[in-house]
Design a protein around this motif. Sequence first.
Motif, short mmCIF file in Angstrom:
data_model
loop_
_atom_site.label_atom_id
_atom_site.label_comp_id
_atom_site.label_asym_id
_atom_site.label_seq_id
_atom_site.Cartn_x
_atom_site.Cartn_y
_atom_site.Cartn_z
N LEU A 31 0.82 -1.21 0.00
CA LEU A 31 0.00 0.00 0.00
C LEU A 31 0.86 1.26 0.00
N VAL A 32 1.96 1.25 0.72
CA VAL A 32 2.87 2.39 0.69
C VAL A 32 3.42 2.57 -0.72
N LEU A 33 3.80 1.48 -1.37
CA LEU A 33 4.28 1.56 -2.75
C LEU A 33 3.19 2.09 -3.67
N THR A 34 1.95 1.72 -3.41
CA THR A 34 0.83 2.21 -4.22
C THR A 34 0.64 3.71 -4.03
N ILE A 35 0.81 4.21 -2.83
CA ILE A 35 0.72 5.65 -2.59
C ILE A 35 1.81 6.39 -3.37
N LEU A 36 3.01 5.86 -3.29
CA LEU A 36 4.16 6.57 -3.84
C LEU A 36 4.32 6.40 -5.35
N LEU A 37 4.11 5.19 -5.83
CA LEU A 37 4.36 4.86 -7.24
C LEU A 37 3.25 3.93 -7.73
N GLY A 38 2.04 4.48 -7.82
CA GLY A 38 0.83 3.73 -8.07
C GLY A 38 0.93 2.48 -8.92
N PRO A 39 1.34 2.56 -10.18
CA PRO A 39 1.38 1.35 -11.01
C PRO A 39 2.32 0.27 -10.47
N LEU A 40 3.43 0.66 -9.83
CA LEU A 40 4.32 -0.34 -9.25
C LEU A 40 3.68 -0.99 -8.03
N GLY A 41 2.90 -0.23 -7.29
CA GLY A 41 2.15 -0.81 -6.18
C GLY A 41 1.11 -1.81 -6.68
N LEU A 42 0.44 -1.46 -7.76
CA LEU A 42 -0.52 -2.39 -8.36
C LEU A 42 0.19 -3.66 -8.81
N ALA A 43 1.32 -3.52 -9.47
CA ALA A 43 2.08 -4.70 -9.92
C ALA A 43 2.51 -5.55 -8.72
N ALA A 44 2.95 -4.89 -7.65
CA ALA A 44 3.35 -5.63 -6.45
C ALA A 44 2.17 -6.38 -5.87
N TYR A 45 1.01 -5.73 -5.84
CA TYR A 45 -0.16 -6.43 -5.29
C TYR A 45 -0.56 -7.60 -6.18
N LEU A 46 -0.51 -7.45 -7.47
CA LEU A 46 -0.85 -8.56 -8.36
C LEU A 46 0.09 -9.74 -8.13
N ALA A 47 1.36 -9.46 -7.85
CA ALA A 47 2.31 -10.54 -7.53
C ALA A 47 1.97 -11.18 -6.19
N VAL A 48 1.68 -10.34 -5.18
CA VAL A 48 1.32 -10.86 -3.86
C VAL A 48 0.02 -11.66 -3.94
N ARG A 49 -0.92 -11.13 -4.66
CA ARG A 49 -2.26 -11.72 -4.78
C ARG A 49 -2.21 -13.15 -5.32
N SER A 50 -1.27 -13.41 -6.21
CA SER A 50 -1.19 -14.74 -6.82
C SER A 50 -0.81 -15.82 -5.82
#
Length: 148
Positions: free
Chosen positions: A115-134
């Motif tokens: 979530l911190v990554l999403t605040i700071l660098l939105g698309p990279l936070g989304l990519a990180a969550y998609l990786a975590v989500r899997s």
Amino acid sequence: MTAALFTLTFAVAAPFWVLMILLPHWSWTARIISSPLIVLPAVAIYALLVIPAFGDVLPAVTSPTLGGVRDLLGTSDGAAAAWAHMIAFDLFVGRWAWLDSRERGVPALVMAPVLVLTILLGPLGLAAYLAVRSRWSMDVPPGPQGLG
């Protein structure tokens, strides 16, 4: 006024990020974050900045060129509008990731840096969550047996 709206944009979103990151298990957090309306303050600020400049914005977004977008964003109004746009969408994505992570049982300590990554660098936070989500599948109850 533009500078004030720029500053206000993050201020209206920050409380929701605080809830998701620092108070993820508080009962009110789920109640508040479950509403997509939490993005409306940032959207309203975006509208206040874009609607008066609609004649300049529309050509830049309907037939975008690098120079046209650069010129639009190179103004105080353009930069403030882009900031409100980013804040609104980052919050919406963060909200989706937080809600989805709760359904999947992703630990809050895993989600906090995402979530911190999403605040700071939105698309990279989304990519990180998609990786975590899997790594966490939904607990889907089995379907009815014997039907078919």
